[in-house]
Design an enzyme around this catalytic site. Structure first.
Site, PDB file in Angstrom:
ATOM      1  N   SER A 119      -3.287  -4.145   5.893  1.00  0.00           N
ATOM      2  CA  SER A 119      -4.001  -2.901   5.619  1.00  0.00           C
ATOM      3  C   SER A 119      -3.803  -2.585   4.152  1.00  0.00           C
ATOM      4  CB  SER A 119      -3.427  -1.765   6.477  1.00  0.00           C
ATOM      5  OG  SER A 119      -3.817  -0.496   5.996  1.00  0.00           O
ATOM      6  N   TYR A 141       3.357   3.676   9.981  1.00  0.00           N
ATOM      7  CA  TYR A 141       2.320   2.648   9.945  1.00  0.00           C
ATOM      8  C   TYR A 141       2.430   1.826   8.666  1.00  0.00           C
ATOM      9  CZ  TYR A 141      -2.380   0.582  10.086  1.00  0.00           C
ATOM     10  OH  TYR A 141      -3.447  -0.293  10.090  1.00  0.00           O
TER      11      TYR A 141
END
Length: 263
Positions: free
Chosen positions: A145, A158
């Site tokens: 990501s 995250y």
């Protein structure tokens, strides 16, 4: 499509929706035989229906569960015991929760769940597939990501899990060499995707494509002024899985973020 993956056998864990689905369909279009593991019965059923009659098989189940992985491998591996490629897209999201908002007990539970699913789950999938990947001289692509590089796209839980996977790419590239290549794709914000939330924090799933103004904010944050779709990332996955085009590529992360890092 060019058929550049003709004859290849590919396993995609977490491939029933979003970016994983985009990668799985791209592999299929390039001629691969694809097996997808998908936890959501609805997404699994939809993907199976839409690809009926083609070389794609869907295993409905939790890709962090070893029995489910073995079931999928039994379908994915060829009669010669070979698996050509594994793509890992399984992940849960923290919905931007701040460390300041959590009790110590909530933090502990949420962190253990996040890192178990996003990091350990990926490692277990790779270890389970290792013998077949080794036999086939195959490759692995991890899904990272933009939050693996910058404090955006999620909260600290995250983000730290994606930073960990960034390290996994390089460490496993060395560990699994010379028989298996290991790379990653780090997408930026993408329209039409949804995130499963942490069960320890309520387990909500967001359909982020429905958040008002989100697509415009993504485009404004990139150099190219675009809002990517799952299909926009698929080319990076296909390239990294291609045993000819990417024959000497390992330990690499492709940032498909529209130039977010330079904005």
């Amino acid at each position: 499509m060019s058929g550049r993956m003709e004859g290849m056998r590919v396993l995609v864990v977490g491939g029933g929706a979003g970016i994983g689905r985009g990668a799985a369909l791209a592999y299929l279009d390039e001629g691969a035989t694809v097996t997808v593991v998908e936890r959501s019965p609805r997404h699994a059923e939809t993907l199976a229906e839409e690809t009926r009659g083609r070389s794609l098989h869907v295993v409905a189940g939790d890709a962090t569960a070893v029995p489910v992985l073995y079931e999928a491998l039994a379908q994915a591996v060829g009669p010669d015991g070979r698996l050509d490629h594994l793509t890992c897209c399984v992940g849960v999201f923290d919905h931007y929760v701040s460390l300041r908002e959590l009790s110590v007990e909530e933090l502990t539970d949420a962190a253990e769940e996040m890192w178990r699913v996003n990091v350990l789950g990926t490692l277990v999938a790779i270890r389970t597939a290792w013998p077949a990947l080794h036999e086939g001289g195959g490759s692995v692509t991890l899904t990272l990501s933009e939050s693996a590089f910058h404090p955006v796209g999620g909260g600290v839980l995250y983000g730290s899990s994606k930073w960990a996977l960034r390290g996994v790419v390089q460490h496993l590239a060395a560990d699994l060499a010379p028989s298996v290549r290991v790379n990653g794709v780090a997408p930026g914000g993408t329209t039409g995707t949804g995130f499963s939330g942490l069960a320890s924090l309520g387990g909500a799933t967001s359909s982020v494509g429905a958040v008002e103004g989100r697509d415009e904010r993504i485009a404004a944050g990139t150099l190219l002024g675009v809002t990517p779709t799952p299909a926009d990332h698929a080319g990076a996955y296909v390239y990294l899985a291609d045993p000819q085009a990417a024959r000497v590529v390992t330990g690499l992360v492709v940032n498909s973020d529209g130039g977010r890092a330079l904005r």
